[in-house]
Motif scaffolding. Structure first.
Motif, PDB file in Angstrom:
ATOM      1  N   TYR A   1     -10.726 -13.295  -3.943  1.00 18.42           N
ATOM      2  CA  TYR A   1     -11.892 -12.591  -4.239  1.00 18.42           C
ATOM      3  C   TYR A   1     -12.868 -13.355  -5.043  1.00 18.42           C
ATOM      4  O   TYR A   1     -12.408 -13.851  -6.240  1.00 18.42           O
ATOM      5  CB  TYR A   1     -11.551 -11.233  -4.810  1.00 18.42           C
TER       6      TYR A   1
ATOM      7  N   CYS B   1      -3.427  -4.594 -11.640  1.00 17.75           N
ATOM      8  CA  CYS B   1      -3.235  -5.361 -10.503  1.00 17.75           C
ATOM      9  C   CYS B   1      -3.787  -6.770 -10.655  1.00 17.75           C
ATOM     10  O   CYS B   1      -4.974  -6.992 -11.159  1.00 17.75           O
ATOM     11  CB  CYS B   1      -4.059  -4.665  -9.375  1.00 17.75           C
TER      12      CYS B   1
ATOM     13  N   TYR C   1      -8.597  -0.892  -6.991  1.00 17.85           N
ATOM     14  CA  TYR C   1      -8.134  -0.769  -5.809  1.00 17.85           C
ATOM     15  C   TYR C   1      -7.863   0.731  -5.314  1.00 17.85           C
ATOM     16  O   TYR C   1      -6.996   1.356  -6.165  1.00 17.85           O
ATOM     17  CB  TYR C   1      -6.874  -1.378  -5.377  1.00 17.85           C
TER      18      TYR C   1
ATOM     19  N   TYR D   1      -4.550   3.636  -5.610  1.00 22.95           N
ATOM     20  CA  TYR D   1      -3.894   3.923  -6.688  1.00 22.95           C
ATOM     21  C   TYR D   1      -4.714   5.487  -7.152  1.00 22.95           C
ATOM     22  O   TYR D   1      -4.066   6.307  -7.617  1.00 22.95           O
ATOM     23  CB  TYR D   1      -3.973   3.223  -7.995  1.00 22.95           C
TER      24      TYR D   1
ATOM     25  N   LYS E   1       0.761  -1.322  -0.109  1.00 19.12           N
ATOM     26  CA  LYS E   1       0.054  -0.065  -0.186  1.00 19.12           C
ATOM     27  C   LYS E   1       0.767   1.325   0.070  1.00 19.12           C
ATOM     28  O   LYS E   1       0.667   2.050  -0.745  1.00 19.12           O
ATOM     29  CB  LYS E   1      -0.906   0.004   1.216  1.00 19.12           C
TER      30      LYS E   1
ATOM     31  N   ARG F   1       3.556  -5.971   8.715  1.00 17.57           N
ATOM     32  CA  ARG F   1       4.131  -5.130   7.609  1.00 17.57           C
ATOM     33  C   ARG F   1       5.359  -5.531   7.030  1.00 17.57           C
ATOM     34  O   ARG F   1       6.593  -5.177   7.483  1.00 17.57           O
ATOM     35  CB  ARG F   1       4.216  -3.761   8.446  1.00 17.57           C
TER      36      ARG F   1
ATOM     37  N   SER G   1       1.552  -9.968   3.063  1.00 18.16           N
ATOM     38  CA  SER G   1       0.307  -9.424   3.820  1.00 18.16           C
ATOM     39  C   SER G   1      -0.473 -10.814   3.594  1.00 18.16           C
ATOM     40  O   SER G   1      -1.182 -11.378   4.336  1.00 18.16           O
ATOM     41  CB  SER G   1      -0.390  -8.355   3.249  1.00 18.16           C
TER      42      SER G   1
ATOM     43  N   TYR H   1      -1.396 -10.333  -4.692  1.00 12.21           N
ATOM     44  CA  TYR H   1      -2.296 -11.811  -4.530  1.00 12.21           C
ATOM     45  C   TYR H   1      -1.634 -12.940  -5.441  1.00 12.21           C
ATOM     46  O   TYR H   1      -2.310 -13.897  -5.625  1.00 12.21           O
ATOM     47  CB  TYR H   1      -3.759 -11.516  -4.638  1.00 12.21           C
TER      48      TYR H   1
HETATM   49  N1  PLP Z   1      -2.460  -4.137  -3.173  1.00 15.56           N
HETATM   50  C1  PLP Z   1      -3.723  -4.382  -3.283  1.00 15.56           C
HETATM   51  C2  PLP Z   1      -4.315  -4.863  -4.482  1.00 15.56           C
HETATM   52  C3  PLP Z   1      -4.549  -4.780  -2.035  1.00 15.56           C
HETATM   53  O1  PLP Z   1      -5.827  -5.380  -2.035  1.00 15.56           O
HETATM   54  C4  PLP Z   1      -3.838  -4.705  -0.919  1.00 15.56           C
HETATM   55  C5  PLP Z   1      -4.638  -4.834   0.399  1.00 15.56           C
HETATM   56  O2  PLP Z   1      -5.693  -5.190   0.586  1.00 15.56           O
HETATM   57  C6  PLP Z   1      -2.579  -3.951  -0.808  1.00 15.56           C
HETATM   58  C7  PLP Z   1      -1.883  -3.785  -1.840  1.00 15.56           C
HETATM   59  C8  PLP Z   1      -1.901  -3.987   0.572  1.00 15.56           C
HETATM   60  O3  PLP Z   1      -0.865  -4.336   0.696  1.00 15.56           O
HETATM   61  P1  PLP Z   1       0.115  -4.324   2.036  1.00 15.56           P
HETATM   62  O4  PLP Z   1      -0.714  -4.809   3.244  1.00 15.56           O
HETATM   63  O5  PLP Z   1       1.347  -5.068   1.649  1.00 15.56           O
HETATM   64  O6  PLP Z   1       0.042  -2.916   2.299  1.00 15.56           O
END
Ligand code: PLP
Length: 407
Positions: A343, A184, A132, A135, A109, A258, A249, A219
């Motif tokens: 999902y 993504c 998501y 972005y 994130k 983290r 994650s 994912y």
């Molecule tokens: N990218 C996507 C597409 C996500 O759905 C998520 C979390 O839900 C993340 C990144 C966040 O990842 P992180 O926990 O490494 O910050």
């Protein structure tokens, strides 16, 4: 008088998850006897793998000794972790990524959001719709998104690429020029994946136009189908046009720990400048590294025991996804995703709106979902279901929705 960043003023409220929570709490207050099952959670629920815990415990012990104490670490991550990533996540798939191309961080994130620091404000940004939200919002904060058009649910300087049933929820490169392209796969929220040919089209587009693809593969661990690429660097030409984000994650239950990483290949240059150098400069200036204990925990995922244990947790979630997908498909609902992703993207029956179907399922089945419309205009008519819950509760939620449809 200080001036604020007025771009923040343009952001609409983060409506989706707060509105979902509000509707659930209103419903619970009116129906205190209802036992609501949440197929809306985007967080993992299984505990960390024993191998990760042991590695972290050992690292904690080290930190209490003079010999094993670690203060500030390298901003890019410890070598032991960067080496393990290069070897297990890339070389093992026949992809050559060097440790110095890997930047360990505190989350995909943060990285997806912060990467904008190295790009000019005039770039045209393309995003998938649904998307998501990170972005979009981070580009809005930086002033790259223009103005928010409430009636359309869109920003006027972003290029939206509809991800709909007719394109398998995987868009083609747009007709208009896009400089920065967020992709993504496996996708949140649709659970869709991109084929090798589809990614090749993107890589060719980016190399031809001088664009940069920001490829979020948070994912990746959920991919089950043999032919689906696990990294964009499996695609020829990606090293000159792509940056990849990965995260522990969902791969290893690290949402509360983290740890993630970003790959910026050495060949990726724009205006004669290596983006690897820019990102390194950005990270060294604004980031002080991931804790030693956490990085030791992450490295343990690559040991034989760690791998087996984390795979078992993924398999548990994958089974939930199968239960949802197969159970609801058998009941006549149209389900997408859920094969290579945690999902399931469910088409609402009879053309119902996302929020109407959300309310109906909450009321009749006491199951919480996430309305697709909250992820962008093309999400209207869908809801997102997640596989991160308890297996028995997931099965019960599916049974309840089926019973609701039977009535
Ligand atoms: N990218 C996507 C597409 C996500 O759905 C998520 C979390 O839900 C993340 C990144 C966040 O990842 P992180 O926990 O490494 O910050």
């Amino acid at each position: 008088m200080v001036k604020i960043n007025e771009n923040y003023q343009k952001l609409p409220g983060s409506y989706l998850f707060s509105e979902v929570a509000r509707r659930i709490s209103v419903y619970s207050a009116a129906h205190p006897e209802a036992r609501i099952i949440k197929l809306s959670i985007g967080d993992v629920t299984r505990p960390l793998a024993p191998a990760v815990i042991q590695a972290m415990q050992k690292a904690v012990e080290e930190m209490g000794t003079f010999a094993g104490f670690h203060g500030y670490g390298p901003e890019q991550g410890y070598d032991f972790l960067r080496q393990a990533i290069a070897q297990h996540d890339y070389a093992a798939r026949g992809v050559d990524i060097k440790p110095e191309e890997i930047f360990v961080s505190d989350g995909a994130k943060s990285d997806c959001g912060n990467i904008g620091d190295i790009f000019g404000v005039d770039n045209i940004v393309a995003v998938c719709d649904p998307v998501y939200p990170v972005y979009v919002d981070t580009n809005a904060m930086a002033g790259r998104a223009g103005s928010y058009q409430e009636e359309l649910g869109k920003w006027d300087r972003l290029v939206y690429m509809p991800c709909v049933e007719s394109n398998g929820f995987s868009p083609e490169p747009p007709k208009e020029k896009a400089d920065i392209i967020y992709l993504c796969f496996p996708n949140n929220p649709t659970g869709a994946v991109a084929s090798r040919e589809q990614l090749k089209a993107w890589v060719d587009y980016a190399n031809k136009n001088g664009s940069v693809i920001l490829y979020d593969s948070a994912y990746e661990a959920f991919i089950t189908e043999e032919e689906i690429p696990h990294t964009i660097f499996e695609i020829e030409g990606a090293r000159t046009c792509a940056i990849e984000f990965r995260s522990y994650s969902k791969t290893a239950g690290f949402t509360g720990n983290r740890c993630a990483y970003t790959v910026v290949p050495m060949e990726l240059e724009r205006q004669g400048v290596k983006l690897n150098s820019l990102w390194n400069r950005r990270q060294c200036t604004k980031f002080n590294g991931v804790p030693y204990v956490i990085q030791r925990g992450a490295a343990a995922i690559y040991t034989p025991e760690g791998r087996e244990q984390t795979r078992a947790a993924i398999a548990y979630y994958q089974n939930n996804a199968k239960v949802i997908r197969e159970g609801l498909s058998a009941a006549g609902l149209e389900c997408f995703g859920g094969v290579n992703a945690p999902y399931i993207w469910l088409k609402t029956p009879d053309g119902m709106g996302s929020w109407d179907f959300f309310d109906l399922v909450l009321d009749r089945a006491n199951v919480a979902t996430t309305p697709g419309a909250g992820f962008g205009p093309s999400g209207e008519g869908y809801i997102r279901l997640t596989a991160f819950g308890d297996a028995d509760a997931t099965q019960e939620a599916v049974d309840r929705i089926r019973a609701m449809l039977d009535k």
